[in-house]
Structure formats: structure tokens, C-alpha cells
Design an enzyme around this catalytic site. Structure first.
Site, PDB file in Angstrom:
ATOM      1  N   LEU A 664      -1.349   3.595  -7.594  1.00 42.48           N
ATOM      2  CA  LEU A 664      -0.810   2.239  -7.687  1.00 42.48           C
ATOM      3  C   LEU A 664      -0.745   1.619  -6.301  1.00 42.48           C
ATOM      4  CD1 LEU A 664       2.226   3.004 -10.047  1.00 42.48           C
ATOM      5  CD2 LEU A 664      -0.128   2.479 -10.705  1.00 42.48           C
ATOM      6  N   SER A 715       1.148   1.725  -1.287  1.00 43.98           N
ATOM      7  CA  SER A 715       0.461   2.346  -2.413  1.00 43.98           C
ATOM      8  C   SER A 715       0.920   3.792  -2.507  1.00 43.98           C
ATOM      9  CB  SER A 715      -1.059   2.282  -2.246  1.00 43.98           C
ATOM     10  OG  SER A 715      -1.495   3.160  -1.223  1.00 43.98           O
ATOM     11  N   LYS A 716       0.601   4.429  -3.613  1.00 42.88           N
ATOM     12  CA  LYS A 716       0.939   5.835  -3.794  1.00 42.88           C
ATOM     13  C   LYS A 716       0.102   6.385  -4.937  1.00 42.88           C
ATOM     14  CE  LYS A 716       3.933   8.657  -1.765  1.00 42.88           C
ATOM     15  NZ  LYS A 716       4.149   8.673  -0.309  1.00 42.88           N
ATOM     16  N   GLY A 717      -0.247   7.645  -4.819  1.00 41.69           N
ATOM     17  CA  GLY A 717      -0.916   8.337  -5.903  1.00 41.69           C
ATOM     18  C   GLY A 717      -0.117   9.562  -6.292  1.00 41.69           C
ATOM     19  N   ASP A 771       0.632  14.031   1.068  1.00 40.31           N
ATOM     20  CA  ASP A 771       2.009  14.020   0.576  1.00 40.31           C
ATOM     21  C   ASP A 771       2.270  15.414   0.013  1.00 40.31           C
ATOM     22  OD1 ASP A 771       4.550  13.302  -0.639  1.00 40.31           O
ATOM     23  OD2 ASP A 771       3.903  11.222  -0.561  1.00 40.31           O
TER      24      ASP A 771
END
Length: 1182
Positions: A664, A715-717, A771
């Protein structure tokens, strides 16, 4: 032989359209008898002789005639028009107006698809469908070509793969004692007396000579074991007489330590949906868990003759434990003589070894599978070879059977070979079923083999989908069932919305009332948990296979690309085995059909979610011939604003058998880490699955707020490992990255990576970083992006190894530097001495943030909580021992307990019934660890969460940290993302806690990553390697060392600016610091976006002045501003321009400045520019 020189009119039009659909792999012969790359109409055998099909001629009546080639007779095939074989569903243009509907059947708007290109020209077929031609596909502007990560032997290849030998390609070493063994077997059979003496010899001969069992079996098995097998088979024959249907059904299985035998009655071309299902058993017990240290090879044969009075045959499976002469050769080794298994090397012919060697050379360098097909000379048999990395395709063996059965094929032999470098290769010998009225609907194997090959890639992504039963029974095609599986995942995440009732209740209650807020929080959690479970959704979808088919046609109608123009009669996207051509329904018709078909409101909501999914997909790799996972770029506009008030810019959904995941982002230019979430058990997995999207959204939103100082948005996954694949971290990560890259990079290898329909219509670049559980995988991602030809490979991932130009956060303490600046800011404002501050820290010395916090901190540590357990000493933990663990990156389980005081203790997660120095008994170490940070009492002055799951403190638990209205912990600096919920933060601040939230405190890592990206964009490849990559001998370029120091300086400066701004505004307004952090972020982000849209960028003096201040001075000195402007994308530079001006203005004037403040701010800046321009330049001392 009759021949048509020219296509006649009338019926001949259908005749001209009929051909064997070899795609472009066939070598066409033009009218002069010379090879031609242009497909010619199939009129006579002299005009077209495909190498992969039997030679036949087509007479004037449209019927094929039998032909004799090389002594082999090929029976004629009926020249049926293609519509009977293939339901050709063409792809129409999109509806001009979107439809609207909602999960609650009220008024949620379906997202509108927009394109920057003109709609394609269309040709309409007789069923009202349209043909989307390759040249008119909506394409992304400016996309660059790339080599591909997977391999598929495809039509159009320069050479046809033709085997140069007949037979199986395996020769078992002859068993010299076979005749003697047969005599012993017959003797024992006669002794046992179960088989009449006159049948003993015939039954033994049948077993030895008619079932296709090779000598390896007889050499391996003992005489008593063979006797038992023959008796079991004979008993099956006897049992047939007791059955009402008289059917002869034989089933036998024997499992030993190092081998197994299975024999089953098998109808050619029919999948077994009941009974023992031996292939699934072989998958689960012997193939799925294969590793280079423990694996099994499989041989399977179909008996050459039918059972007496039956159409069935016997299918035999032999499983052998692998024995490798060289068990640990390394994953890159490809020499079969080194990595091959002993039996394989003994039995395989040289031709088979050559084939496997060629396949092995390809698969070792690939991310996904290698799929090859070989022609058998003078035969219609095809040999399908599939190779992939062990553990990357669970259930593939049994799923392949369902696939080729669906297309009217059966197999005579199957082999699974394992290699000690971690590769599995399957070889399947496919034959067409005898032509009967029952299977006349099946296409000829010459056409269906390419369909099977392409769908193997789909199977590789999800070998066993949730609707496999519908596929095995032939009710739905593979594409339809996997499509339904993907929507089932989608529905599970987005159907459990809160609804209008929750919104109404929230508007009535007082959010400032703690009781009201806590009640709303509990209601939200329960609504999300109990409305639609995954099993309930699955049950509903299973009831409507016909609806699934219609919804799938709508999806395929939009996203399938016809790659060969009007010659592309071979459509690999639809189930063309139905007896009539289905009609593609528009959205209004689908809505009506769902309304009429669904029996209740819940069913209607679930099936309506299919429409929402279809409307939201902007691009997908679903129809890319080779892929490793399924990826969908979604338009996030379907998300309800009441639950997700900050609109997303982009959303990716990725689905595989090992995981599901989202990516996202809140802006086009955005950056954030990729994390992998593990689950300890099924219950934990269910919880993680329910919260997956919300966690991802909140993490990206936090990233958006903390990225206020840098050009990238947030953003981040998040990747959630399947409950059965918790050990597949690397596999999941590689599939996730590669499948997203399918949607970012253009395909240039026909048949391997075909073009996709891109309804987004804009080039997209994602910036990612490490991460949880991915720090050691980013090097692979960087190298993989480079291997696939991504022009942005240098900037794709941050946190990569220094040899690739990365600036590792943990080595240089980038994230911790920002956290420390807030801690030191509190000490500075309140005149505190750090060594007197009692400190609690979650996230121990084994982690990035935790270890560096220990190394940089000087406080008196009284408690540390990490993955191993809890370490406490009220008198202070030994600092030198903590530093030792931090440098070693070891957990507190390795803490030297002799250094604890009498009041100190350690409780590990796997311990029970531990008595603490205070006399308290800890019953469960895991529970104690998970709740330790919530223990009451005034034991700590400072709490720095450096690790832990999101929402570890929420509104329902925060009261444990508040006694008599006062916070038990005076200071909290939230280093870990989302450790404390926003409502809990506000409650703590109201109780007097000085709290700085994650979005402000831990932004050091994102600042470092942003400056790493900037350097990679500014340098060309040669300059990047020279100045930003650590050399092979471990030495760093001088520029690299200096640049890292400047990055650290920028991190501390930005953190100090925000700390002072929040402290000042809180002093002036009394607003909670957690709120001010968000307010400042929103103010900076909003002003940033407005500045990027204004004409200020066109003022070159202002632009250059701002960039000279915003860009690292070392980079400016090394390259010069003109070079940076030339190399860095303009949208990225505009983002730097806007974010720098916006952050400096807001930090100076606050989040609610006067209406003239910005005018005054810009006036002063312009005055400085003019003064700088007017300063005379002194030359030669004048």
C-alpha cells in the site's frame, strides 16, 4: 490427394479457420515449399506440416484423412469448426459508465477505470464479444524492456524440441535373478493357497510382465512382499464379484522406511475425487517436504492392458528415498553427474540426461519454474518436463493430473527426480484419450499441450486452490477456480466492514469519553471478527459455480490480451470445453444475475464482492504465461472513507500458496519497508489474517506521517505466511517481489511474459526497504531487479549490503539516532541526568533498534523484554553485559545471570512455575513476557518500545499503566511502529505522560533510506559503483564514508527540528503531543502537495536555491546541481522541493500559521536569493 488451391466461399470460410492451433511453434511451409514464419491456412498436408502434430490432409468436404508417416498411421481427426472446441470469448472495451453497488447492497461506488490512451479498435464476433488485439492494449507509457525471470518453452521458439530416441528414456539395470525370484514367488503363492493352483502362474506372469513394472522394483522388494502384492491384487479381482456393479477395483499400498508402493485402479483421463487419492498422499508425505538432505524420487506407470472386462487400467507408483553421491554440492551446481541421484544416474539414458541437463541449466538461474515440452518421434505422445526449486510448489504432482485430465489427456509414465542442489524435475508422458463421443469436446493434444503448459505456471502459483474439487470434477476450469480462490482471499479482507450502523453509533457517542471510546473499540473488533469468517465465505462461493463462471468471464473479458491478432484462435484464458458459447455479461447484467441467483442477503453480499474485485483490478499478471505468484494492482477507491479516512494512492494484492500480501502507498512517489508476519499456530494465523490489511494500512499511514521531511510519501508491504508454510520466508519474499515486478516492467519475451492490460496507464516505480524478517533478503531483491533489467534497480531497495551501495540502518544506527534525539530532548528540557533514569525497553539486544539503543544509551536499564523472555533488575542491569549482547546481537537468554543483583531475575518464554525474588509465581513464561510492559507500579521512568507487535497497548489495556489518574511511566518515546494505539496514547498523555509517537521518533531510518535513494538516482552506474559500493576487500570509498556521516547529521537535525516544534506547540496550546505529531505531518504533507502543483517550481532561481539547501552538500559538490537535475526524475525533484519548503515552514511557524505567514516566509527566502545574486565576485584580490 484432394487439394484446395484457393479458399472457396461459403463453408470454406470455416475450413480456413480450422487448424491445429500450434501457436507459432510450428514451422510453416509456404506455397513454394520453403519455411515461412507466417502462419498459412491449413488447406492440405502439403501446405502445412507442423512438426508437433500428426500429418493429415483436409479434403474438400472439410474432413481430415488418415496418413502414414514414417510407418506410423495417424487416424483422421474430424475437422470441427473451432467454436465447438474453443469457446472464443473476445475482450470488449470497458463500459463507458461505471456501475455502483456495495457490499451491504446499498450505495458503495465501484471504482471507475480510467485510461490515458484511446480505446482500442474492436472487431465483434458472432456472440457479441470483442477482440482485443495486442497492438491496441492499454499500455504504460515509457516502460522499459527487461529479461524475464522464468522460462517456458513456448510456441515461436527457434527450435522444436524433438526427442531423438523412442521409449521411456529410462533403462532399469537388468535383474539377473528375476526368473528365479518368479519361481520363488509362485512357490509361496501355492503354499498360501489363496489363489487356485491353476491361476498362480497366470497371475504371477500378469504382475511381472503386464503392469509395466521395471526390474528396479523386483530387485528392491523381498519375495514375501511381492507375494503380498499379488495376493492383494487377486483379492481385488475376487471382491469385484461381491459388488453390486461388478466393477473390478484394486487398491494396494505399502509404505516402508525408505520406499513405498501404491497400486490403484485408474480410469484414463479421469481424476480420482474419492478413495485413497494416492497422488495427494505422495505429494504430502514425500514430495512437498523435499530438501537437499531428505527427498524421494517417484516412478509411476500405467498398465499396458485394461483390466478384464473393464475400461480401467492399473496405475502403479513407486517411491524411493534418494541417495546422493554428493549430498551438498551447493545451490548453483548444475552438473548432473554431481547433483544426480544414484538410481537416476543408473537408469536414465544419455538422451534423458541431456534433456535434464538443459532444463537444469535454466532453472538454477530462474525465480520460477522451467516448463518444456518434447515431441515423441512418429507418435502423438508429448513429454512434459517441469522443473522448480524444492518446496516452492506444494501439491504440484497431483494437481498436474487434474490439469491434463481436464484437457482430455492421460499419462503413460510419470517421474519425479530430485537433485542435491535443491531442484525438483517432473517428467510426464502425455497421450490423447481414444476419441469417443464422450470426449469429442476435447481439443487435439497438439493444441491442448500448449494450454497445459501455460496453465502449469498458474498451478505453480496455487497448486491446490480452495475450489480444486470443482476443477477435478470438470465443473469449473483451472482459471475459474484460481480466480475464485483469489476473490475469496479478497472478500475475506474487505467484506468484514463495519457498516452504516457503526458509523451512526460512533457519531452519537463521545470519543473523548474513555468508556465510550473503549466500547467502540470492542464493537469494532468484534464486528471485524464475527461477521464473515473465511470458511463461511468459502461455503457461500462453493454454492454458485455458475455465477463464478459468469463473473470470471467478465474479468477475463477485460484483462486477457490476444497476442497474435486474428491468428490467435488459441485462447488460453477461458474454459472452452463447454458445449455452448457463454455470453459475457456487463456489470448491470451481473448485478441482476446475482440478485436472482443468491438465496439470501449474505450470499448476495459475497457474490457482489466479485463485481467489486473485477471493477477494482487495474492490471494483473494472471494471464502472463510464466509467473511465480498472482499479483493484482487495485484501485483502492472501494475502501470506505469512514474506516480509512486517508485515501490510498495505490494497492497491490499478491497471492500464492505460501502467502498472501499487500503493498500500500499513499503517494505515487512513496517508500516503506516490506515485512513478513509469522504465526505460531492456527489461532494466531487467523488473528493475523483478519488484521493483515488494517495493519498494513496503519503502518503505511504511519510511514506517511514520518516521511514528512523527505520527498517520498508513505508505503508499506506486509506478507502473511500461510499457516502451513511458516518456514517459507525466502520463498514467499522472492515470489512477492517478482510478481509485483511483473506489473512494473514490460514484457518483451512472447509466450514467456506477454503484454498485460494496464488500466492505470501510468509508469509506476516502487521504493522498498527492509523490515521484520526481510533484512537479509534485500540484496536478492536488488540483484533480481538488475537481472530483470529494471532501470531503477539501484534505488528499488534500501538497506541493501554496502557492496551494492546500501547504507545499513543497523550498522550505522540510523533509526536509533532519531529516537535518541527525542530522548535527549526530554532530558534537555527537564534537566534530567540520563544515568539516573530507570529504563524499560521492549525489543532486546538481538534487534536493530534495540541493540543500537543499548549501545547509544547511558540510562539505568531495569528491564528488557525480547523474543526470549523478560530480564529484570531493579538495581540496574549490568551495562557492560548488555553492550556485549548488543554487539553480538544475542537475546537476553544469553545474559550472564551472575551479574544480576539479589532482586534481579530472568523468565524465558518456555518456562513455567517460576518464583520471582518477590515471591510471586509466574505460571506461564509466554504470557508473562507478552504482558510484562503492562505491569503496574512505578518501576520505570522511561519506556522505549524498540520491538513488539502492533497495538501491544490499546484502550482496553492502557488503564493498567494509570494509577489514580496518573501515568506510572512519566516518559515514553515510541521507537517501534504502532506499539501503542492512538487512543491509548491520548489516554496516557491525559494522565500526565510525556509521549512522543512513532511517526515522529523513529523517522531516522526513512531519512537514511531516502538519501540512499537520492544517491542511487544521481549517480550513473559507473559512478555509483565507484563512490557508493564497498569494494571486494571491504574498504569503503572515501565518498561513502563521508556521505554516511552527512546522512547521520541530517537525521539528527530533522529530529531536533520536529521535537522543538512539537514541544513549543504543546506549551502554547496544551494539545497532546501525539495529536500535534499528526497535525504537523498533515500540515506539511498538504502544503507539500500544494507547492508541487504551483508555479513556484518554474522559478528556476527559487528551485535551484531550494534544491541546493535540500540536497546533501557532498552530492552537490561531487556531481553539481545541473547533473543531478538531469539524472533524477523530475517528479522526484519536485517532491524534494515541496517537502523541504513545507517542512521548514511548518517547523518554524507551526501547524496553524497566520494567513500571511507563508507570504512572509517566501518573501524572506526570495530576498536571500536576490542578496546572494548581488554579492560581487572577487577575483585576484580585487
Amino acid at each position: 490427394m484432394p487439394c484446395l488451391a484457393d479458399p472457396p466461399s461459403g463453408d470454406a470460410v470455416e475450413v480456413e479457420r480450422f487448424h491445429f492451433l500450434h501457436d507459432t511453434s510450428s514451422k510453416f511451409i509456404n506455397g513454394n515449399g520453403l519455411p515461412s514464419s507466417t502462419p498459412q491456412p491449413l488447406l492440405t498436408a502439403s501446405r502445412l506440416v507442423p512438426q508437433c502434430s500428426p500429418a493429415q490432409s483436409l479434403n474438400a468436404n472439410g474432413n481430415t484423412q488418415s496418413m502414414n508417416v514414417n510407418g506410423a498411421l495417424f487416424p483422421s481427426l474430424k475437422a470441427t469448426p473451432l467454436a465447438s472446441y474453443y469457446k472464443l470469448h473476445r475482450v470488449p472495451s470497458l463500459p463507458s459508465t461505471p456501475s455502483s453497488d456495495s457490499f451491504t447492497m446499498e450505495s458503495v461506488q465501484l471504482p471507475r477505470r480510467e485510461s490515458t490512451t484511446e480505446p482500442p479498435p474492436e472487431s465483434t464476433t458472432q456472440n457479441g464479444l470483442h477482440n482485443k488485439i495486442l497492438e491496441h492494449v492499454v499500455r504504460t507509457p515509457g516502460r522499459q524492456p527487461s529479461p524475464q525471470p522464468t522460462h517456458l518453452s513456448v510456441p515461436g521458439s527457434s527450435q522444436s524440441n524433438i526427442l531423438h530416441e523412442e521409449g521411456s528414456g529410462y533403462v532399469a539395470p537388468k535383474f539377473e535373478g528375476k526368473d528365479q525370484q518368479m519361481e520363488q514367488v509362485m512357490d509361496q503363492l501355492e503354499e498360501k493357497g489363496f489363489i487356485p493352483p491353476e491361476f498362480v502362474e497366470s497371475e504371477t506372469n500378469w504382475f511381472y510382465n503386464e503392469l509395466g513394472i521395471d526390474d528396479m522394483y523386483f530387485q528392491t522388494e523381498t519375495v514375501p512382499a511381492i507375494v503380498n502384492h499379488i495376493l492383494s491384487l487377486y483379492a481385488g479381482k475376487v471382491a469385484a464379484f461381491a459388488r453390486d456393479d461388478g466393477r473390478l477395483e484394486i487398491r494396494l499400498d505399502k509404505e516402508a522406511v525408505d520406499h513405498a508402493v501404491y497400486i490403484d485402479t485408474s480410469t484414463p483421463g479421469v481424476s480420482a475425487v474419492d478413495g485413497p487419492r494416492y497422488e495427494q498422499r505422495i505429494d504430502e508425505k514425500y514430495v512437498n517436504g523435499s530438501t537437499s538432505n531428505s527427498s524421494y524420487r517417484v516412478e509411476s506407470f500405467r498398465s499396458g492392458s485394461h483390466l478384464p472386462g473393464e475400461k480401467d487400467q492399473l496405475r502403479c507408483y513407486f517411491v524411493y528415498k534418494c541417495h546422493f553421491p554428493h549430498p551438498n554440492p551447493g545451490s548453483e551446481e548444475t552438473n548432473l553427474n554431481i547433483i544426480g541421484e544414484t538410481r537416476f544416474l543408473q537408469k536414465a539414458t544419455q538422451n534423458t540426461k541431456d534433456i535434464y541437463q538443459e532444463v537444469m541449466n535454466k532453472v538454477v538461474g530462474r525465480t520460477g519454474p522451467v516448463i518444456e515440452m518434447f515431441e515423441m518421434p512418429a507418435s502423438r505422445e508429448k513429454r512434459l518436463v517441469v522443473a522448480y526449486r524444492q518446496g516452492s510448489a506444494m501439491g504440484m504432482f497431483s494437481a498436474l493430473s487434474d490439469l491434463y485430465h481436464y484437457y482430455g489427456c492421460t499419462s503413460s509414465r510419470k517421474y519425479i527426480e530430485q537433485f542435491s542442489n535443491g531442484i525438483t524435475i517432473m517428467s510426464i508422458y502425455l497421450q490423447p484419450l481414444p476419441q469417443t463421443a464422450a470426449n469429442a469436446k476435447h481439443p487435439p493434444i497438439e493444441a491442448s499441450i500448449y494450454q497445459i503448459m501455460k496453465e502449469v505456471s498458474l498451478l505453480y502459483c496455487i497448486p491446490q486452490n480452495k475450489f480444486q474439487g470443482h476443477f477435478a470434477s470438470g465443473r469449473l476450469s483451472l482459471q475459474e477456480t484460481i480466480y475464485a480462490h483469489c476473490v475469496w482471499v479478497f472478500v475475506g479482507h474487505f467484506l468484514n466492514r463495519l457498516g452504516s450502523e457503526y458509523t451512526s453509533l460512533a457519531s452519537i457517542l463521545d470519543p473523548n469519553n474513555t468508556v465510550h471510546a473503549e466500547m467502540l473499540s470492542k464493537i469494532k473488533r468484534r464486528l471485524r471478527t464475527e461477521t464473515f469468517t473465511s470458511d463461511y465465505i468459502l461455503e457461500i462461493i462453493n454454492k454458485y459455480p455458475d455465477l463464478v463462471r459468469s463473473l470470471y468471464l467478465s474479468f477475463a473479458n477485460t484483462h486477457y490480451v490476444q497476442t497474435r491478432g486474428e491468428q490467435d484462435d488459441f485462447i488460453p484464458t477461458l474454459s472452452y470445453l463447454r458445449l455452448k458459447v457463454d455470453t459475457v455479461l456487463d456489470d448491470a447484467q451481473l448485478k441482476s444475475l446475482i440478485s436472482k441467483s443468491a438465496v439470501n442477503e449474505h450470499d448476495q453480499m459475497v457474490m457482489t464482492a466479485f463485481r467489486v474485485f473485477n471493477a477494482g483490478v487495474l492490471k494483473t499478471n494472471f494471464y502472463t504465461p510464466t509467473k511465480v505468484a498472482l499479483s493484482f494492482r487495485l484501485n483502492p477507491s472501494f475502501l470506505p472513507g469512514v474506516e480509512y479516512p486517508q485515501p490510498l494512492y495505490g494497492m497491490f494484492l499478491v497471492i500464492s500458496s505460501e502467502f498472501r500480501g499487500f503493498h500500500l502507498r499513499f503517494r505515487d512517489i512513496a517508500r516503506g519497508g516490506i515485512r513478513i508476519v509469522k504465526s505460531r499456530n492456527r489461532e494466531a494465523y487467523s488473528i493475523n489474517a483478519r488484521s493483515l490489511f488494517d495493519e498494513n494500512y496503519n503502518l503505511a499511514n504511519t510511514q506517511q506521517r514520518k516521511n514528512k521531511d523527505i520527498p517520498e510519501g508513505g508505503s508499506k508491504g506486509v506478507i502473511l505466511l500461510d499457516v502451513h508454510h511458516q518456514d517459507k520466508v525466502r520463498v514467499a519474499f522472492e515470489k512477492y517481489i517478482d510478481s509485483i515486478m511483473d506489473l512494473l516492467l514490460p514484457p518483451t519475451s512472447p509466450g514467456i511474459k506477454d503484454p498485460i492490460v494496464d488500466l492505470h496507464g501510468q509508469q509506476e516505480i516502487l521504493f522498498m526497504g527492509p523490515d521484520e524478517n526481510t533484512a537479509d533478503l534485500v540484496n536478492w531483491a536488488t540483484e533480481h531487479a538488475r537481472a530483470r533489467g529494471a532501470p531503477w534497480w539501484k534505488s528499488f531497495f534500501t538497506g541493501k549490503a554496502p557492496k551494492l551501495g546500501g547504507i545499513p540502518h543497523d550498522v550505522y544506527g540510523m533509526t536509533t539516532l532519531s529516537v535518541r534525539e527525542y530522548v535527549l530532548g526530554i532530558y534537555r528540557k527537564l534537566n534530567l541526568q540520563p544515568d539516573a533514569v530507570r529504563k524499560l525497553q521492549t525489543g532486546g539486544p538481538d534487534g536493530d533498534l534495540g541493540s543500537n539503543e543499548i549501545l547509544l544509551g547511558t540510562e539505568k536499564y531495569t528491564a528488557i523484554v525480547d523474543g526470549a523472555g523478560v530480564l529484570v533488575d531493579p538495581n540496574g542491569l549490568d551495562h557492560a553485559e548488555l553492550v556485549r549482547l548488543a554487539k553480538k546481537r544475542a537475546m537476553i537468554s544469553q545474559y550472564d545471570l551472575t551479574k544480576l543483583s539479589a532482586d534481579g531475575y530472568r523468565v524465558l518464554v518456555d518456562e513455567t512455575n517460576v518464583t520471582l525474588p518477590s515471591g510471586e509465581t509466574v505460571n506461564n513464561g509466554m504470557v508473562f513476557r507478552n504482558t510484562f510492559h503492562l505491569r503496574g507500579g512505578k518501576q520505570f521512568d522511561l519506556f522505549v518500545p524498540c520491538g513488539g507487535r502492533p497495538e501491544s497497548i490499546d484502550l482496553s489495556t492502557v488503564n493498567k499503566l494509570i494509577v489514580d489518574g496518573k501515568s506510572t511511566i512519566p516518559f515514553v518515546v515510541e521507537g517501534a511502529n504502532l506499539f501503542i494505539t492512538q487512543d491509548a496514547k491520548l489516554r496516557l498523555e491525559k494522565a500526565g505522560c510525556i509521549l512522543y509517537k512513532d511517526a515522529s521518533a523513529n523517522k531516522g531510518g526513512v531519512t537514511s533510506s531516502s538519501l540512499e535513494v537520492l544517491a542511487s538516482l544521481s549517480f550513473d552506474d559507473e559512478g555509483f559503483s565507484e563512490n557508493m559500493c564497498i569494494r571486494d576487500d571491504g574498504t569503503a570509498p572515501p565518498f561513502y564514508d563521508a556521505y554516511v556521516k552527512e546522512v547521520q547529521t541530517v537525521i539528527k537535525r530533522n529530529a531536533a527540528l520536529e521535537f522543538e516544534a512539537i514541544w513549543r506547540e504543546h506549551q502554547q496550546t496544551g494539545i497532546a503531543r501525539s495529536t500535534l505529531s499528526d497535525t504537523l505531518s498533515i500540515a506539511i504533507t498538504k502544503l507539500d502537495e500544494e507547492l508541487q502543483e504551483q508555479d513556484l517550481w518554474q522559478n528556476t532561481e527559487l528551485r535551484d536555491s531550494v534544491l541546493e539547501d535540500a540536497l546533501p552538500q557532498l552530492l552537490l559538490k561531487k556531481l553539481g546541481l545541473p547533473t543531478i537535475i538531469k539524472r533524477v526524475p523530475q517528479n522526484y525533484l519536485r517532491a524534494i522541493f515541496g517537502s523541504y519548503l513545507a517542512s521548514r515552514f511548518v517547523y518554524e511557524h507551526g501547524s496553524s500559521p497566520s494567513q500571511f505567514a507563508f507570504f512572509d516566509f517566501m518573501t524572506k527566502r526570495m530576498a536571500e536569493i536576490h542578496r546572494a545574486r548581488e554579492v560581487p565576485v572577487r577575483v585576484n584580490g580585487d
